[in-house]
Design an enzyme around this catalytic site. Structure first.
Site, PDB file in Angstrom:
ATOM      1  N   ASP A 127       0.816  -1.213   0.000  1.00  0.00           N
ATOM      2  CA  ASP A 127       0.000   0.000   0.000  1.00  0.00           C
ATOM      3  C   ASP A 127       0.852   1.268   0.000  1.00  0.00           C
ATOM      4  O   ASP A 127       2.031   1.247   0.354  1.00  0.00           O
ATOM      5  CB  ASP A 127      -0.890   0.041   1.245  1.00  0.00           C
ATOM      6  CG  ASP A 127      -2.046  -0.933   1.178  1.00  0.00           C
ATOM      7  OD1 ASP A 127      -2.044  -1.815   0.299  1.00  0.00           O
ATOM      8  OD2 ASP A 127      -2.955  -0.831   2.032  1.00  0.00           O
ATOM      9  N   HIS A 181      -5.821   8.897   1.005  1.00  0.00           N
ATOM     10  CA  HIS A 181      -5.647   8.106   2.220  1.00  0.00           C
ATOM     11  C   HIS A 181      -6.418   8.660   3.420  1.00  0.00           C
ATOM     12  O   HIS A 181      -5.944   8.646   4.550  1.00  0.00           O
ATOM     13  CB  HIS A 181      -4.164   7.960   2.579  1.00  0.00           C
ATOM     14  CG  HIS A 181      -3.849   6.689   3.315  1.00  0.00           C
ATOM     15  ND1 HIS A 181      -4.043   6.534   4.657  1.00  0.00           N
ATOM     16  CD2 HIS A 181      -3.348   5.509   2.868  1.00  0.00           C
ATOM     17  CE1 HIS A 181      -3.664   5.320   5.028  1.00  0.00           C
ATOM     18  NE2 HIS A 181      -3.241   4.663   3.955  1.00  0.00           N
ATOM     19  N   HIS A 284       3.815  -2.467   2.849  1.00  0.00           N
ATOM     20  CA  HIS A 284       3.933  -1.124   2.278  1.00  0.00           C
ATOM     21  C   HIS A 284       5.209  -0.991   1.445  1.00  0.00           C
ATOM     22  O   HIS A 284       6.203  -1.662   1.719  1.00  0.00           O
ATOM     23  CB  HIS A 284       3.936  -0.060   3.378  1.00  0.00           C
ATOM     24  CG  HIS A 284       2.650   0.015   4.146  1.00  0.00           C
ATOM     25  ND1 HIS A 284       2.367  -0.862   5.182  1.00  0.00           N
ATOM     26  CD2 HIS A 284       1.579   0.836   4.025  1.00  0.00           C
ATOM     27  CE1 HIS A 284       1.161  -0.575   5.670  1.00  0.00           C
ATOM     28  NE2 HIS A 284       0.663   0.452   4.989  1.00  0.00           N
TER      29      HIS A 284
END
Length: 399
Positions: A127, A181, A284
């Site tokens: 992500d 986000h 991530h």
């Protein structure tokens, strides 16, 4: 207890995580011009996507084409995602942040993707990218002949389009993580539409394809958000296990905690095997720390979960509404021919007609075809792909 800890993990990320981007030790020349991108036609990076775009005719058209009679009037949630005043017992909104609910309690909504339905599998997802560190991860994955799913922020794709195109050309899934986000359940309907629309649009401009899937930031989703996403042709992809690898970005001492998280997932292999499935794991690529941790754990993961794969490999279907040609360079892509979305609700299509100047519910509106709201014409798609290839060549010559 496990479900409660997962919810707390997401909430803690919201309240304590530093800013999304930490890529301060490397530099990539701006490349938006190479792709023909026009930043002024997009929201400010890291801002809620409707800011400054309230009069964008394309956004308003997408908004007005939604059948709002099919969108539940779930209340907007607190900005800090506090669940103390929510009725978790009845869970009327199927609010993941409170109850980890993933099966909508409203007919016609796409259920969330929640697990990798293949024995011995590890659903590999990253992500918050792309950043200028992302090519390091792409290179490692290429060496391992490994495909992954990247849930990219629209603002980051606008900032790092070469990196986004690089992931796509390597055959990885390039899917939406919204524009900025923010927790989607904390936003108004127009803000939710904008967060999804602009992220899909910029990915389409860079890659030439329209995505089917997105990951809500913090996992924050309820039936209202699902209903909007469904009408935009999007399905949410959640996760079973969170590595919390982002914690090392500003605190190297957190490595011990993150390593323990990886080990805990390995220790659950027999539990997943009993279900003939595997976890979808949250990682991530927003800085060097999380990338290095994954590289360090990869060999151990493969021993326990031999089928590390992308989300679309888990699902056995493509992640885009257009086909992606394969070639001998390894860019196999993960798309199939366009399919009808899970929901029977049509999605909206951007045209060039003059829209309403303000967003108003339009219950009678119907889409022209089952495609992403940001889908462009074939000429625009070809130009985006061609420009992206040129930009990628320039980037790797510099890198």
């Amino acid at each position: 207890m496990h479900a409660h800890l997962l919810r707390l993990s997401a909430l803690t990320a919201l309240l304590t995580a530093p800013s999304v981007i930490h890529a301060t030790e490397c530099f990539v020349p701006p490349s938006t011009a190479v792709f023909g991108l026009q930043p002024e036609k997009y929201p400010p990076v890291n801002e809620i996507a409707s800011i400054g775009m309230e009069n964008d005719p394309d956004l308003l058209r997408v908004y007005n084409d939604i059948d709002w009679t099919k969108v539940p009037s779930s209340p907007i949630k607190p900005v800090d995602l506090s669940t103390t005043s929510y009725d978790a017992g009845t869970d009327p909104d199927c609010w993941w942040t409170s109850t980890l609910c993933t099966q909508p309690k409203v007919a016609g909504l796409n259920p969330d993707v929640t697990i990798c339905n293949k024995p011995g599998s590890w659903g590999l997802t990253f992500d918050d990218g792309p950043t200028c560190f992302s090519p390091e991860l792409y290179g490692f994955l290429s060496e391992q002949k490994q495909k992954a799913t990247f849930f990219m922020l629209g603002g980051q794709v606008l900032t790092y389009p070469v990196e986004a195109k690089g992931a796509f050309d390597e055959g990885h899934d390039v899917l939406s993580h919204t524009w900025s986000h923010h927790g989607l359940t904390t936003l108004t309907n127009l803000q939710v539409v904008a967060e999804l629309y602009y992220s899909v649009k910029v990915i389409q401009e860079v890659t030439g394809v329209s995505v089917k899937y997105f990951r809500p930031p913090y996992g924050d989703i309820d039936n209202r958000v699902r209903a909007i996403a469904t009408q935009l042709g999007l399905t949410a992809v959640m996760w079973n296990d969170d590595t919390d690898d982002w914690k090392v970005n500003n605190n190297p001492d957190a490595r011990t905690e993150v390593d323990a998280k990886f080990q805990a997932i390995l220790d659950k292999a027999s539990e997943y095997n009993a279900k003939n499935a595997g976890p979808i794991v949250l990682e991530h690529d927003n800085d060097q720390g999380p990338i290095q941790i994954y590289k360090d754990w990869y060999a151990k993961i493969k021993k326990v979960y031999p089928k590390v794969m992308s989300v679309t490999e888990c699902l056995g279907e493509g992640g885009y509404y257009e086909p992606v040609p394969s070639d001998d360079a390894g860019a196999t892509g993960t798309a199939t021919t366009p399919e009808t979305p899970t929901s029977t609700t049509s999605t909206v299509t951007v045209t060039t007609d003059s829209p309403s100047t303000t967003p108003t519910p339009n219950p009678e509106s119907k889409a022209e075809e089952q495609k992403s709201p940001a889908r462009k014409n074939d000429v625009g798609s070809f130009a985006a792909v061609a420009a992206g290839f040129l930009g990628l060549v320039m980037f790797y010559n510099l890198w």
